[in-house]
Design an enzyme around this catalytic site. Structure first.
Site, PDB file in Angstrom:
ATOM      1  N   HIS A  73      -0.451   7.476  11.097  1.00 50.37           N
ATOM      2  CA  HIS A  73      -1.657   7.592  11.950  1.00 50.37           C
ATOM      3  C   HIS A  73      -1.629   8.874  12.786  1.00 50.37           C
ATOM      4  CE1 HIS A  73      -3.132   3.356  11.373  1.00 50.37           C
ATOM      5  NE2 HIS A  73      -1.854   3.155  11.112  1.00 50.37           N
ATOM      6  N   ASN A 146      -6.671  -2.161  12.234  1.00 50.18           N
ATOM      7  CA  ASN A 146      -7.059  -1.291  11.121  1.00 50.18           C
ATOM      8  C   ASN A 146      -8.460  -1.674  10.652  1.00 50.18           C
ATOM      9  OD1 ASN A 146      -4.714   0.226  10.958  1.00 50.18           O
ATOM     10  ND2 ASN A 146      -3.830  -0.957   9.282  1.00 50.18           N
ATOM     11  N   HIS A 337       0.841  -0.336  21.444  1.00 49.33           N
ATOM     12  CA  HIS A 337       1.954  -1.189  21.016  1.00 49.33           C
ATOM     13  C   HIS A 337       1.440  -2.629  20.904  1.00 49.33           C
ATOM     14  CE1 HIS A 337       5.638  -3.274  20.754  1.00 49.33           C
ATOM     15  NE2 HIS A 337       5.848  -3.484  22.027  1.00 49.33           N
ATOM     16  N   TYR A 360       6.886   0.295  17.552  1.00 47.84           N
ATOM     17  CA  TYR A 360       6.005   1.211  18.282  1.00 47.84           C
ATOM     18  C   TYR A 360       6.715   1.892  19.452  1.00 47.84           C
ATOM     19  CZ  TYR A 360       2.163  -0.338  15.346  1.00 47.84           C
ATOM     20  OH  TYR A 360       1.369  -0.589  14.265  1.00 47.84           O
TER      21      TYR A 360
HETATM   22  C1  HEM Z   1       5.573  -3.596   9.991  1.00 53.08           C
HETATM   23  C2  HEM Z   1       4.467  -2.928   9.818  1.00 53.08           C
HETATM   24  C3  HEM Z   1       4.120  -1.760  10.668  1.00 53.08           C
HETATM   25  C4  HEM Z   1       4.925  -0.886  11.311  1.00 53.08           C
HETATM   26  C5  HEM Z   1       6.432  -0.883  11.320  1.00 53.08           C
HETATM   27  C6  HEM Z   1       4.079   0.067  11.982  1.00 53.08           C
HETATM   28  C7  HEM Z   1       4.522   1.139  12.699  1.00 53.08           C
HETATM   29  C8  HEM Z   1       3.747   2.076  13.303  1.00 53.08           C
HETATM   30  C9  HEM Z   1       4.208   3.246  13.977  1.00 53.08           C
HETATM   31  C10 HEM Z   1       5.670   3.641  14.119  1.00 53.08           C
HETATM   32  C11 HEM Z   1       3.136   3.902  14.460  1.00 53.08           C
HETATM   33  C12 HEM Z   1       3.122   5.200  15.264  1.00 53.08           C
HETATM   34  C13 HEM Z   1       2.948   4.863  16.705  1.00 53.08           C
HETATM   35  C14 HEM Z   1       3.005   6.040  17.631  1.00 53.08           C
HETATM   36  O1  HEM Z   1       3.596   7.071  17.300  1.00 53.08           O
HETATM   37  O2  HEM Z   1       2.469   5.909  18.738  1.00 53.08           O
HETATM   38  C15 HEM Z   1       1.991   3.150  14.099  1.00 53.08           C
HETATM   39  C16 HEM Z   1       0.723   3.475  14.433  1.00 53.08           C
HETATM   40  C17 HEM Z   1      -0.328   2.652  14.202  1.00 53.08           C
HETATM   41  N1  HEM Z   1      -0.310   1.449  13.518  1.00 53.08           N
HETATM   42 FE1  HEM Z   1       1.232   0.571  12.679  1.00 53.08          FE
HETATM   43  N2  HEM Z   1       2.789  -0.264  11.775  1.00 53.08           N
HETATM   44  C18 HEM Z   1       2.771  -1.380  10.979  1.00 53.08           C
HETATM   45  C19 HEM Z   1       1.691  -2.070  10.543  1.00 53.08           C
HETATM   46  C20 HEM Z   1       0.453  -1.875  11.056  1.00 53.08           C
HETATM   47  C21 HEM Z   1      -0.659  -2.767  10.875  1.00 53.08           C
HETATM   48  C22 HEM Z   1      -0.624  -4.089  10.106  1.00 53.08           C
HETATM   49  C23 HEM Z   1      -1.682  -2.239  11.556  1.00 53.08           C
HETATM   50  C24 HEM Z   1      -3.051  -2.776  11.731  1.00 53.08           C
HETATM   51  C25 HEM Z   1      -3.306  -3.961  12.133  1.00 53.08           C
HETATM   52  C26 HEM Z   1      -1.239  -1.003  12.166  1.00 53.08           C
HETATM   53  C27 HEM Z   1      -2.014  -0.193  12.935  1.00 53.08           C
HETATM   54  C28 HEM Z   1      -1.581   0.960  13.515  1.00 53.08           C
HETATM   55  C29 HEM Z   1      -2.441   1.872  14.222  1.00 53.08           C
HETATM   56  C30 HEM Z   1      -3.926   1.698  14.466  1.00 53.08           C
HETATM   57  C31 HEM Z   1      -1.656   2.915  14.649  1.00 53.08           C
HETATM   58  C32 HEM Z   1      -2.120   4.154  15.399  1.00 53.08           C
HETATM   59  C33 HEM Z   1      -2.122   3.905  16.860  1.00 53.08           C
HETATM   60  C34 HEM Z   1      -2.669   5.114  17.566  1.00 53.08           C
HETATM   61  O3  HEM Z   1      -3.863   5.400  17.367  1.00 53.08           O
HETATM   62  O4  HEM Z   1      -1.916   5.762  18.287  1.00 53.08           O
HETATM   63  N3  HEM Z   1       0.063  -0.817  11.852  1.00 53.08           N
HETATM   64  N4  HEM Z   1       2.371   2.042  13.369  1.00 53.08           N
END
Ligand code: HEM
Length: 705
Positions: A73, A146, A337, A360
């Protein structure tokens, strides 16, 4: 508890804002700078001197300006707004921000793509992130969602694998922001739990027309808990007021070149124009005793809860009404988070959610440089913060007093834990009992039924787009055995689908027609059934000197009344002169405009203008391409000649001798010999509202544009 209203976060942010207008340049130490264009040298052509503190400071800060982009992202765009619930949700949750419809809770939203790096294009085929931070009186609540209701995998431990496979390949860092390469499909074809998500990723959902026209889904199963301690399973939804609409793939690829910022510009412009995007918050709830009543496991994030089985209850709305002042300070530094919850919202044992709860903060420690990122202005709650956490990189707060531990007697045991009745968070007391095992639940192992249901739910054009997407994605996979494996895997979903995929990518169709036998569908997930409105759509008006001013004026006024935005496109920017001598401001020329940046096209009459356009390949291409992309196109009076000369074939146009009757065929609206365009304008508006005219299936494919 801190007082909260829609302005409370802005007031807090205002304290950190600095306006440099009408100021003198200084160093970071506040020393006024007399000269910033030349370094301090020993002689005009001599070496730069070490003692030049201004040079050193300026370069050092610049040299360290970058922070790591998000591991996923990375490319995102944010906006501020507020949330308001419609009714008190007391029966289901004690969350304070869901109790009082008169309270406006400030929010910050960041939309994103997942795979591409920070500088990649907006319109790639990908999942979109939709993360919302609610600054509630009880602390920050993050709904990190998402635009698709399910996910690739079951268990957080597989996240690095799926992301490594889909990101650019290890050896050459190609391709950018795309799943269309060998490593992703290699992984996919060996990991059947991805099957359902791939159906969504190949669908039109993966190329949204606008962030304002996408749904958001919390994906994971959470809990609502009320003040009596009664819990229910809950899934969160955002429903866009403008409906769910997408681009077409050819268009998305062209936009990636013409305007890689297409989606962020759309949001930025909409908010600046006062077209504030609105989304309604919905919840699906399942009683605890119904946990096992479904033919899928409600803790499995690769499954959605069909709305027809578990209705979505709309509980409030969010309005995005303010752009950021500084992209880095706000959008880049915001840290979401899923573990940021408030009393009344709790977790479940969904193994994907459990993985997320770790990831997160862990990644943000590195990305934002240490443990104090909650103090960065955009991340600060509006609720009061009192912790015993101290020190660390970039600590902003000056904590007074001797103690930073609990219990203490030197400072009245402050800050004191709050009882549940005082707003203290108490985890839901779920009984857990089990053996320590690394094992996937059998109840998660139906990979195909809902994928079939998704396929069953799609309209014919949506199905065609899915097949085309497979042809593009797998057509870019070099290893033919991977392509074959994918076809064989999707034969488990639907034999016809697998056969259609095979046809385009040079591999064998399945030896035996497969499928799950599932016949059920979920009409709610087809975009054919979404809200349709012309509001906020963009129309290109192609005109040149000699155009008919009254026609332009009448149509523009009518479109404007319906909330549509018009731009005049001509060969040269500046002004054109209408037949009556009136001057019309041109917004863009053919170098800066393209049909792919608009929702519809209108060509007004006026002999001289139309004759110029007829000799202009760019104008003809504009119309052909809009037609090919199934958009509404309209022409009045002499301008119908342009359509006659275009690639708009097999569509009825207003006949030469017709007398002001409006002809509407497959989203092509024409009229000849008409002075009043009122009815023509109405029909054009209806065609714009339709978004796309898929009925043109055969006709549009004939266009070579
Ligand atoms: C185990 C599964 C997942 C892991 C380990 C994971 C991990 C991460 C990580 C490490 C980030 C970066 C955060 C940052 O740098 O601030 C991120 C961002 C994000 N994740 Fe996940 N994610 C997972 C599943 C999901 C799912 C299922 C969704 C949706 C429901 C999702 C939605 C998002 C969104 C929207 C962001 C961006 C947040 C922003 O705009 O700063 N992720 N995710």
């Amino acid at each position: 508890m801190a007082e909260n209203n829609d302005m409370s976060k802005q007031k807090q942010l205002d304290k950190f804002k600095v306006d440099h207008n009408h100021t003198k340049l200084t160093t970071a130490q506040g020393l006024r700078v007399s000269h910033t264009d030349d370094s301090l040298k020993a002689g005009e052509r001599g070496p730069t001197l070490m003692e030049d503190f201004h040079f050193r400071e300026k370069l050092t800060h610049f040299d360290n300006e970058r922070i790591p982009e998000r591991v996923v992202h990375a490319r995102g765009f944010g906006a501020h707004g507020y949330f308001q619930c419609y009714e008190p949700m007391t029966e289901f949750t004690k969350a304070k921000f869901l109790q009082n419809p008169s309270v406006k809770t400030p929010v910050f939203v960041r939309f994103s793509t997942v795979v591409g790096s920070k500088g990649s294009a907006d319109t790639v085929r990908d999942v979109r992130g939709f993360a919302t931070k609610f600054y509630t009186e009880e602390g920050n609540y993050d709904l990190v969602a998402n635009n698709m209701p399910i996910f690739f995998i079951h268990d957080g431990i597989k996240f690095p694998d799926v992301v490594h496979a889909i990101k650019p390949e290890q050896h050459n860092e190609i391709p950018q922001a795309s799943a269309a390469h060998d490593t992703f499909w290699d992984f996919m074809s060996n990991t059947p739990e991805l099957t359902h998500m791939i159906m969504w990723l190949m669908s039109d959902r993966a190329i949204p027309r606008s962030y304002r026209m996408m749904e958001g889904f919390g994906v994971n199963t959470f809990r609502f808990v009320n003040s009596q301690g009664k819990a229910r399973f809950v899934k969160f939804h955002w429903k866009p007021k403008l409906g769910v609409h997408s681009l077409v793939w050819d268009e998305a690829q062209k936009i990636a070149g013409k305007d890689p910022d297409f989606n962020r510009r759309d949001l930025w412009d909409a908010i600046n124009k006062g077209d504030f995007p609105e989304f309604e918050l919905g919840v699906q709830m399942i009683e605890e005793h119904q946990e096992f009543d479904f033919d899928f496991d409600i803790l499995d994030a690769t499954k959605f809860w069909p709305e027809e089985q578990v209705p979505v209850q709309i509980i409030g709305k969010m309005v995005l009404n303010k752009n950021v002042d500084n992209h880095f300070a706000e959008t880049e530094q915001v840290a979401f988070h899923p573990g940021n919850v408030v009393p009344g919202i709790d977790f479940t044992n969904d193994p994907l959610l459990q993985g997320r709860l770790f990831s997160y903060i862990d990644t943000q420690l590195m990305r934002l440089g240490g443990p104090n990122f909650h103090e960065i202005p955009i991340n600060r709650p509006v609720a009061n913060v009192n912790t015993n956490m101290r020190e660390g990189m970039h600590r902003m707060t000056i904590d007074k007093g001797r103690t930073s531990y609990s219990p203490n007697s030197l400072q009245n045991n402050s800050p004191q834990p709050a009882a549940e009745g005082e707003g203290g968070y108490v985890h839901y007391m779920e009984k857990v009992d089990g053996h320590k095992i690394r094992q996937r639940s059998e109840s998660f192992k139906d990979f195909y039924s809902q994928a079939t249901m998704f396929w069953n739910s799609m309209s014919p054009p949506e199905r065609q787009h899915i097949v085309d997407a497979f042809h593009y994605e797998l057509g870019n996979v070099l290893d033919i055995s991977i392509r074959q494996r994918v076809v064989d895997l999707f034969n488990n979903v639907d034999g016809e689908l697998a056969k259609e995929i095979a046809k385009g990518i040079g591999v064998n169709p399945p030896a035996q027609m497969g499928g799950t036998g599932v016949t059920a569908s979920s009409p709610a997930i087809s975009q054919a059934n979404t809200v349709k409105s012309p509001a906020t759509r963009k129309v290109a008006i192609l005109a040149d000197n000699g155009c008919n001013y009254p026609e332009v004026k009448q149509v523009v006024d009518q479109l404007k009344q319906a909330g549509v935005h018009c731009e005049i496109i001509s060969k040269y920017q500046g002004v054109i002169t209408a037949a009556c001598g009136r001057q019309i401001q041109v917004n863009r020329n053919y170098h800066t405009a393209s049909s792919v940046l608009f929702d519809a096209v209108y060509v007004p009459g006026g002999r001289a203008s139309v004759d110029t356009l007829l000799g202009h390949g760019d104008a003809l291409h504009f119309v052909n391409e809009a037609f090919k992309h199934a958009k509404a196109v309209a022409a009045s009076n002499e301008a119908v000649d342009l359509f006659d000369q275009s690639e708009i074939l097999g569509v009825r146009l207003a006949p030469l001798d017709s007398r002001a009757q409006v002809t509407f065929d497959m989203g092509v609206v024409t009229v000849r010999n008409a002075a009043d365009l009122g009815y023509f304008g109405e029909e054009f508006l209806a065609a714009i509202a339709e978004h796309r005219h898929w009925i043109r299936l055969a006709q549009k494919d004939m266009v070579p544009a």
